[in-house]
Design a protein around this motif. Structure first.
Motif, PDB file in Angstrom:
ATOM      1  N   ARG A  58      31.822  40.296  61.132  1.00 47.91           N
ATOM      2  CA  ARG A  58      32.241  41.381  60.241  1.00 47.91           C
ATOM      3  C   ARG A  58      33.102  40.854  59.099  1.00 47.91           C
ATOM      4  N   VAL A  59      33.958  39.875  59.402  1.00 40.96           N
ATOM      5  CA  VAL A  59      34.743  39.241  58.337  1.00 40.96           C
ATOM      6  C   VAL A  59      33.820  38.559  57.338  1.00 40.96           C
ATOM      7  N   ALA A  60      32.738  37.972  57.835  1.00 38.77           N
ATOM      8  CA  ALA A  60      31.778  37.333  56.932  1.00 38.77           C
ATOM      9  C   ALA A  60      31.131  38.353  55.991  1.00 38.77           C
ATOM     10  N   LEU A  61      30.877  39.556  56.495  1.00 38.42           N
ATOM     11  CA  LEU A  61      30.343  40.611  55.634  1.00 38.42           C
ATOM     12  C   LEU A  61      31.329  40.948  54.520  1.00 38.42           C
ATOM     13  N   LEU A  62      32.594  41.128  54.882  1.00 40.50           N
ATOM     14  CA  LEU A  62      33.614  41.448  53.888  1.00 40.50           C
ATOM     15  C   LEU A  62      33.785  40.297  52.899  1.00 40.50           C
ATOM     16  N   ARG A  63      33.774  39.075  53.406  1.00 42.48           N
ATOM     17  CA  ARG A  63      33.931  37.905  52.544  1.00 42.48           C
ATOM     18  C   ARG A  63      32.841  37.878  51.474  1.00 42.48           C
ATOM     19  N   THR A  64      31.605  38.112  51.891  1.00 41.26           N
ATOM     20  CA  THR A  64      30.492  38.100  50.941  1.00 41.26           C
ATOM     21  C   THR A  64      30.584  39.263  49.963  1.00 41.26           C
ATOM     22  N   ALA A  65      30.912  40.456  50.479  1.00 37.94           N
ATOM     23  CA  ALA A  65      30.997  41.633  49.610  1.00 37.94           C
ATOM     24  C   ALA A  65      32.072  41.460  48.544  1.00 37.94           C
ATOM     25  N   ILE A  66      33.232  40.951  48.920  1.00 36.82           N
ATOM     26  CA  ILE A  66      34.321  40.775  47.965  1.00 36.82           C
ATOM     27  C   ILE A  66      33.980  39.708  46.930  1.00 36.82           C
ATOM     28  N   CYS A  67      33.474  38.576  47.391  1.00 38.08           N
ATOM     29  CA  CYS A  67      33.160  37.493  46.448  1.00 38.08           C
ATOM     30  C   CYS A  67      32.058  37.915  45.474  1.00 38.08           C
ATOM     31  N   ASP A  68      31.036  38.598  45.959  1.00 43.62           N
ATOM     32  CA  ASP A  68      29.970  39.061  45.069  1.00 43.62           C
ATOM     33  C   ASP A  68      30.495  40.096  44.075  1.00 43.62           C
ATOM     34  N   ALA A  69      31.424  40.943  44.511  1.00 40.64           N
ATOM     35  CA  ALA A  69      32.006  41.926  43.605  1.00 40.64           C
ATOM     36  C   ALA A  69      32.837  41.235  42.527  1.00 40.64           C
ATOM     37  N   LEU A  70      33.638  40.248  42.918  1.00 41.90           N
ATOM     38  CA  LEU A  70      34.451  39.515  41.947  1.00 41.90           C
ATOM     39  C   LEU A  70      33.572  38.795  40.927  1.00 41.90           C
TER      40      LEU A  70
ATOM     41  N   ALA B  95      32.053  48.153  43.292  1.00 47.57           N
ATOM     42  CA  ALA B  95      31.182  46.980  43.369  1.00 47.57           C
ATOM     43  C   ALA B  95      31.195  46.381  44.769  1.00 47.57           C
ATOM     44  N   ALA B  96      32.386  46.278  45.360  1.00 42.71           N
ATOM     45  CA  ALA B  96      32.490  45.698  46.702  1.00 42.71           C
ATOM     46  C   ALA B  96      31.861  46.614  47.747  1.00 42.71           C
ATOM     47  N   THR B  97      32.071  47.931  47.614  1.00 44.26           N
ATOM     48  CA  THR B  97      31.524  48.882  48.580  1.00 44.26           C
ATOM     49  C   THR B  97      30.001  48.931  48.504  1.00 44.26           C
ATOM     50  N   ASP B  98      29.458  48.897  47.309  1.00 42.41           N
ATOM     51  CA  ASP B  98      27.999  48.888  47.156  1.00 42.41           C
ATOM     52  C   ASP B  98      27.391  47.644  47.785  1.00 42.41           C
ATOM     53  N   ARG B  99      28.060  46.506  47.598  1.00 43.45           N
ATOM     54  CA  ARG B  99      27.538  45.262  48.191  1.00 43.45           C
ATOM     55  C   ARG B  99      27.638  45.309  49.709  1.00 43.45           C
ATOM     56  N   LEU B 100      28.747  45.857  50.235  1.00 41.50           N
ATOM     57  CA  LEU B 100      28.888  45.992  51.683  1.00 41.50           C
ATOM     58  C   LEU B 100      27.800  46.899  52.242  1.00 41.50           C
TER      59      LEU B 100
ATOM     60  N   ARG C 125      33.559  52.334  58.737  1.00 42.45           N
ATOM     61  CA  ARG C 125      34.729  52.902  58.075  1.00 42.45           C
ATOM     62  C   ARG C 125      35.896  51.906  58.048  1.00 42.45           C
ATOM     63  N   VAL C 126      36.042  51.132  59.116  1.00 41.34           N
ATOM     64  CA  VAL C 126      37.096  50.120  59.145  1.00 41.34           C
ATOM     65  C   VAL C 126      36.874  49.091  58.039  1.00 41.34           C
ATOM     66  N   LEU C 127      35.645  48.653  57.863  1.00 43.58           N
ATOM     67  CA  LEU C 127      35.346  47.677  56.809  1.00 43.58           C
ATOM     68  C   LEU C 127      35.594  48.262  55.423  1.00 43.58           C
ATOM     69  N   GLU C 128      35.213  49.511  55.219  1.00 41.63           N
ATOM     70  CA  GLU C 128      35.441  50.149  53.922  1.00 41.63           C
ATOM     71  C   GLU C 128      36.936  50.303  53.648  1.00 41.63           C
ATOM     72  N   ALA C 129      37.706  50.653  54.687  1.00 46.95           N
ATOM     73  CA  ALA C 129      39.159  50.759  54.519  1.00 46.95           C
ATOM     74  C   ALA C 129      39.766  49.397  54.191  1.00 46.95           C
ATOM     75  N   THR C 130      39.215  48.339  54.755  1.00 44.46           N
ATOM     76  CA  THR C 130      39.711  46.987  54.468  1.00 44.46           C
ATOM     77  C   THR C 130      39.445  46.613  53.014  1.00 44.46           C
ATOM     78  N   LEU C 131      38.278  46.987  52.507  1.00 46.77           N
ATOM     79  CA  LEU C 131      37.995  46.747  51.092  1.00 46.77           C
ATOM     80  C   LEU C 131      38.996  47.483  50.200  1.00 46.77           C
ATOM     81  N   GLU C 132      39.280  48.725  50.539  1.00 43.77           N
ATOM     82  CA  GLU C 132      40.260  49.490  49.764  1.00 43.77           C
ATOM     83  C   GLU C 132      41.626  48.811  49.798  1.00 43.77           C
ATOM     84  N   ALA C 133      42.016  48.328  50.970  1.00 41.42           N
ATOM     85  CA  ALA C 133      43.312  47.671  51.095  1.00 41.42           C
ATOM     86  C   ALA C 133      43.363  46.388  50.279  1.00 41.42           C
TER      87      ALA C 133
END
Length: 368
Positions: free
Chosen positions: A65-77, A92-97, A119-127
């Protein structure tokens, strides 16, 4: 031969012979191999010399799950403009996730659990966006403009390495080993280049989470780990300092190649799965969380060395890293000198215990 096979072939040296009575030092090692060696030399031997793959089924879903967030954030950036607002970066990060989640095949107990974890992953992106995302995106844009890098300093898994020389006085030669690490992206912060790594939690850092100076408690805890007369065994803590040394050296090397020799380098970890920071309202089906990044440069840096070199270095940590890599390269995998600590703190959760002769010999004893 695959890339992985090639790396393994380079990593594991030939068996010693009568003509060559010492093992050949590995050319490359991941930094987590050094931490494994600190934890237990036998565990290192099983995992990184014999190539046996241990599995920790409890940690795997969290890491995925951390790998999913890592990819979503980096692709958004990588995809947003040079000065994105919070909303643009979060979208951008939420769409990629969402796209990554559609193909995510973890076996959940129910659809309710799957929705909750989403929802936990989406909340982490927001944070992340709320805590540092916009600031880091602006720093990436400044670095891209300065270097015309066009996103080249955004990963995930941007490779770094530190080259360590291992002198051998007996044979009059010197081997060199590259210790490999990774960050997920780099950004500019004033006169510093900062490497950022996403991790599941910060629990293994110990004192490093609560101290901002090397001098004092951190230096004492580090030294005590290597003192056979001290009641201290902190492989994760020491391993984190070793990792910081490798990452900072790798960042310095990358800066030199990019023409940024005048910059200092820093290393920041951001935990993406610290559940202690998460609150859930099961009635409203909402999740809130927060992130607390940690700058590992602060407790690592030796201000005396910094005063002389103006570089974020620590001679004590670097010297110990060299000695541990030298022992590792020499094939010294005897755990006897720390067996009491290893047997009580490492063996109970070790996936290699069943095939470890030291563990079996200690457990199977005969009276008389």
């Amino acid at each position: 031969m695959t890339d992985g096979d090639e790396l393994e072939a380079r990593t594991v040296g030939p068996e010693p012979t009568e003509a060559n009575d010492r093992p050949t030092a590995p050319e490359r090692l991941p930094v987590d191999a050094v931490e494994t060696f600190l934890r237990c030399p036998r565990r290192y031997e099983f995992a990184h010399v014999q190539g046996l793959e241990g599995t920790d089924v409890d940690d795997r879903p969290l890491e995925d799950r951390v790998a999913l967030l890592r990819t979503a954030i980096c692709d958004a950036l990588r995809g947003v403009g040079p000065e994105p607002g919070e909303r643009a970066l979060l979208e951008a990060a939420t769409d990629r996730l969402e796209a990554l989640w559609a193909d995510y095949d973890e076996r959940f107990h129910s659809l309710t659990q799957r929705r909750h974890e989403r929802r936990v992953l989406e909340a982490t992106l927001e944070a992340y966006v709320d805590a540092v995302g916009v600031e880091h995106a602006a720093g990436i844009a400044r670095l891209n403009d300065e270097l015309d890098a066009d996103g080249a300093l955004i990963g995930p898994e941007l490779p770094l390495s530190s080259r360590i020389s291992i002198p051998d006085e007996t044979h009059g030669t010197s081997d060199a080993v590259s210790i490999d690490a990774a960050v997920d992206y780099c950004y500019a912060d004033g006169s510093s280049i900062v490497g950022v790594r996403f991790v599941p939690t910060l629990r293994s850092l110990g004192l490093l989470r609560y101290r901002t100076d090397w001098e004092g408690a951190v230096a004492e805890a580090f030294t005590d780990h290597f003192d056979p007369d001290a009641d201290a065994f902190e492989p994760s803590f020491v391993g984190a300092l070793f990792e910081t040394s490798v990452v900072l050296d790798g960042l310095r090397d990358r800066c030199e190649r990019l023409g940024l020799e005048d910059r200092t380098c820093r290393y920041v970890q951001i935990p993406l799965a610290e559940r202690s920071q998460t609150s859930v309202n099961w009635v409203r089906e909402t999740v809130e969380t927060s992130l607390e990044p940690i700058d590992l440069t602060k407790p690592y840096i030796d201000h005396h060395t910094y005063g002389m070199t103006h570089e974020h270095r620590n001679r004590t940590v670097d010297d110990r890293l060299e000695r541990r890599v030298a022992s590792l390269a020499a094939g010294d995998v005897d755990p006897t000198d720390r067996w009491d600590e290893i047997s009580s703190e490492v063996c109970p959760d070790c996936e290699y215990a069943v095939c470890c002769g030291d563990y079996v010999a200690a457990e199977v004893r005969f009276d008389g």
